[in-house]
Structure formats: structure tokens, C-alpha cells
Design a protein around this motif. Sequence first.
Motif, PDB file in Angstrom:
ATOM      1  N   ARG A 167       9.461  32.468  -8.739  1.00 46.61           N
ATOM      2  CA  ARG A 167       8.651  32.791  -7.573  1.00 46.61           C
ATOM      3  C   ARG A 167       8.287  31.522  -6.803  1.00 46.61           C
ATOM      4  O   ARG A 167       8.210  30.433  -7.383  1.00 46.61           O
ATOM      5  N   ILE A 168       8.038  31.696  -5.494  1.00 42.19           N
ATOM      6  CA  ILE A 168       7.668  30.579  -4.628  1.00 42.19           C
ATOM      7  C   ILE A 168       6.445  30.973  -3.806  1.00 42.19           C
ATOM      8  O   ILE A 168       6.459  31.994  -3.119  1.00 42.19           O
ATOM      9  N   ALA A 169       5.414  30.143  -3.857  1.00 42.85           N
ATOM     10  CA  ALA A 169       4.193  30.396  -3.075  1.00 42.85           C
ATOM     11  C   ALA A 169       4.286  29.601  -1.768  1.00 42.85           C
ATOM     12  O   ALA A 169       3.575  28.615  -1.574  1.00 42.85           O
ATOM     13  N   SER A 170       5.151  30.040  -0.889  1.00 38.76           N
ATOM     14  CA  SER A 170       5.361  29.301   0.362  1.00 38.76           C
ATOM     15  C   SER A 170       4.294  29.662   1.386  1.00 38.76           C
ATOM     16  O   SER A 170       3.620  30.688   1.295  1.00 38.76           O
ATOM     17  N   ALA A 171       4.165  28.796   2.391  1.00 43.56           N
ATOM     18  CA  ALA A 171       3.284  29.039   3.533  1.00 43.56           C
ATOM     19  C   ALA A 171       3.952  28.438   4.754  1.00 43.56           C
ATOM     20  O   ALA A 171       4.889  27.632   4.641  1.00 43.56           O
ATOM     21  N   GLY A 198       0.878  28.807  -0.422  1.00 42.38           N
ATOM     22  CA  GLY A 198       0.557  30.105   0.129  1.00 42.38           C
ATOM     23  C   GLY A 198      -0.261  30.925  -0.847  1.00 42.38           C
ATOM     24  O   GLY A 198      -0.391  30.573  -2.026  1.00 42.38           O
ATOM     25  N   ASP A 199      -0.809  32.029  -0.356  1.00 45.34           N
ATOM     26  CA  ASP A 199      -1.662  32.881  -1.183  1.00 45.34           C
ATOM     27  C   ASP A 199      -0.872  33.787  -2.116  1.00 45.34           C
ATOM     28  O   ASP A 199      -1.433  34.329  -3.073  1.00 45.34           O
ATOM     29  N   VAL A 200       0.417  33.985  -1.805  1.00 44.61           N
ATOM     30  CA  VAL A 200       1.246  34.929  -2.567  1.00 44.61           C
ATOM     31  C   VAL A 200       2.539  34.237  -2.992  1.00 44.61           C
ATOM     32  O   VAL A 200       3.192  33.569  -2.182  1.00 44.61           O
ATOM     33  N   GLY A 251      16.756  25.756  -9.490  1.00 49.63           N
ATOM     34  CA  GLY A 251      16.424  25.625 -10.902  1.00 49.63           C
ATOM     35  C   GLY A 251      14.938  25.359 -11.093  1.00 49.63           C
ATOM     36  O   GLY A 251      14.304  25.915 -11.994  1.00 49.63           O
ATOM     37  N   ASN A 252      14.376  24.517 -10.244  1.00 47.76           N
ATOM     38  CA  ASN A 252      12.929  24.281 -10.277  1.00 47.76           C
ATOM     39  C   ASN A 252      12.164  25.576 -10.030  1.00 47.76           C
ATOM     40  O   ASN A 252      11.115  25.820 -10.638  1.00 47.76           O
ATOM     41  N   THR A 253      12.688  26.408  -9.122  1.00 49.49           N
ATOM     42  CA  THR A 253      12.050  27.696  -8.841  1.00 49.49           C
ATOM     43  C   THR A 253      12.104  28.598 -10.076  1.00 49.49           C
ATOM     44  O   THR A 253      11.113  29.244 -10.426  1.00 49.49           O
ATOM     45  N   ARG A 254      13.245  28.645 -10.745  1.00 51.66           N
ATOM     46  CA  ARG A 254      13.367  29.441 -11.969  1.00 51.66           C
ATOM     47  C   ARG A 254      12.342  28.997 -13.003  1.00 51.66           C
ATOM     48  O   ARG A 254      11.807  29.811 -13.764  1.00 51.66           O
ATOM     49  N   ASP A 255      12.059  27.699 -13.014  1.00 51.61           N
ATOM     50  CA  ASP A 255      11.126  27.146 -13.989  1.00 51.61           C
ATOM     51  C   ASP A 255       9.671  27.308 -13.571  1.00 51.61           C
ATOM     52  O   ASP A 255       8.766  26.855 -14.277  1.00 51.61           O
ATOM     53  N   GLY A 256       9.430  27.914 -12.408  1.00 55.52           N
ATOM     54  CA  GLY A 256       8.074  28.191 -11.969  1.00 55.52           C
ATOM     55  C   GLY A 256       7.349  27.030 -11.320  1.00 55.52           C
ATOM     56  O   GLY A 256       6.124  27.069 -11.152  1.00 55.52           O
ATOM     57  N   LEU A 257       8.089  25.993 -10.894  1.00 52.67           N
ATOM     58  CA  LEU A 257       7.446  24.783 -10.389  1.00 52.67           C
ATOM     59  C   LEU A 257       6.933  24.920  -8.960  1.00 52.67           C
ATOM     60  O   LEU A 257       6.190  24.054  -8.483  1.00 52.67           O
ATOM     61  N   LEU A 258       7.309  26.000  -8.265  1.00 48.90           N
ATOM     62  CA  LEU A 258       6.850  26.213  -6.898  1.00 48.90           C
ATOM     63  C   LEU A 258       5.989  27.471  -6.772  1.00 48.90           C
ATOM     64  O   LEU A 258       5.766  27.967  -5.676  1.00 48.90           O
ATOM     65  N   ALA A 259       5.527  27.968  -7.891  1.00 50.58           N
ATOM     66  CA  ALA A 259       4.792  29.238  -7.896  1.00 50.58           C
ATOM     67  C   ALA A 259       3.286  29.083  -8.047  1.00 50.58           C
ATOM     68  O   ALA A 259       2.544  30.060  -7.931  1.00 50.58           O
TER      69      ALA A 259
END
Length: 284
Positions: A167-171, A198-200, A251-259
Motif C-alpha cells: 500500500r502507498i499513502a500518497s498525497a 496522505g490520510d489513506v 519492492g519497497n511498496t511490497r515491504d510496506g515502506l510507503l504505507a
Amino acid sequence: MTIVVTGATGSLGRLIIDHLLSRGTQPQQIVGVGRNTAKLAELDALGVSTAVVDYADRASLDAAFAGADTLMLVSGSEVGRRVEQHSNAIDAAKAAGISRIVYTSAPQADTTALILAPEHKATEELLQASGIPFTLLRNGWYTENYESTIAQARATGVYLASSGDGRIASASRTDYAETAAIVLTSDGHEGAVYELSGDVAWDGDEMASALSHVVGRDVVFSSVSPEEHVAALTGAGLDEQTAGFLVALDGNTRDGLLATMTGDMKRLLGRPTTPLREGLAAIA
């Protein structure tokens, strides 16, 4: 108070200046610096002071920073050269007597395995050693990073990624810029480290759904392996180094680093961050 904004001819720096102006900062209190003379001329037309600056040219930094109180250090865009460039800017700030630096860093820069983080971690260490009071804005992912994804989805009906169920919590970039303007124009932020996002936090299926609404056709999430992703990117014309970098980010996203969601940006803004679908629609 005079605020110097580096990267003023880039997307984030220009938005920070726009938000400073909208919050009541007088144009003559802002110095926008960058390399694109045409875009600097646009700021001149608003009454903002400008200067042509190159991070590699210490003399240009010294001249631009003279007499300023605060430095908004927008991180450089040249990956691999940022530490040297930021070091030059911090040294020039110290020589100019600047009393405060606000820096755009990366999420959890001092502890994360995020591929983009090492140069930001090194810059944070330079700031700590400088003796100048500072604030760290650890900016998360920008929704604008998916501009080319919108075009791909419109053409193919597919959002292809190797991010798995990450997951990615972008804004939106304007959210980050407004947050910077708030920190620059209010008290109580010295020594603060803000983890901004981001909030989500959305996943691939939710991105595909948002894209469907934006491009006006059904879009499906195609979850591929890293190897398949590299092959798809190089097949589309990207060089192997760039393709490898993008796949590493997935890969970083899979590891949850942007969530990670701390709520820091929502609290500073005093409003929710821009939802994914709205942010994508603004880009489109």
C-alpha cells in the motif's frame, strides 16, 4: 523575515511559493532560486525576488542567501549528487547567518530501507552537524508520480505493477507544499520531524478503481513479478537502470515502506489530504 526557497523553478518549490503568497507572505520577503530563467521570470512578475543558482556553484548560493533569515531547502532532483549539493547549500546558509532551515526529506529517512532514503539520511546528518535550527519534512509519495500511469491506463485499461498487495499513502504535491508554507510561517517547529503522508494508504486494486473513474474506462490491476515488470518496462523503451530503479521502488511498496500514516500532515494542514481519485483527476 526573508525566506529563500530553493528549487523554485521545480514543481514543489513553485507551489511552496504560491502557498506562501496565499498565506500573506509579501513577495519581497521571498527569494526564489533555481536554474530555469524562464520560470524565474514568472516569479519576478509576481514581485518575488529571484536568483539563478546552481547547487554546485557555491558563489551563487552565497549571493542568493545573503541577508536571508530562513532557508526552505527543497531536496535536489539529481539522484547521486544530492549530498554534495545539499552540503553546499547548508554551508552557504551557515556563512550567510541563516537562522532556520526547513528540509524536504524522505519517510523515516534515518531508519528505512527505502531506496531513495540514503542521501536524505546523510543530509539530515549534515543539518544536525551544522548547528542551525532545522525542521524535517519527511515527505511521502506524491500522487503526481502517477502521471504516466494515467496515460498508460487510458491507452491499455491496465495498471501494471510489481507492488503486490503493498500500500502507498500518497498525497498531492500541493498538500506537501502547503504544509511547508505553514511550517515556514508559524512558530513551534524547531527540531520537529514530521512524517508526512496522505490520510489513506491504497493498494493496486484501489489505484485501478481510481484510474477507472479518471480515464473513463475499466482499468484492472495487473500484479506481476519483479522480473516480468523489468521486462515490460524495458520492452516499452526504458533503459535497464531506470527499469531496475522503478521495480526496486515497487519492492519497497511490497515491504510496506510507503504505507505509514502518522496524521502529521492532516494535523498541520487542519484539513484532510487530497484523496487519490481527486489527485489523479487534477493531473489528468
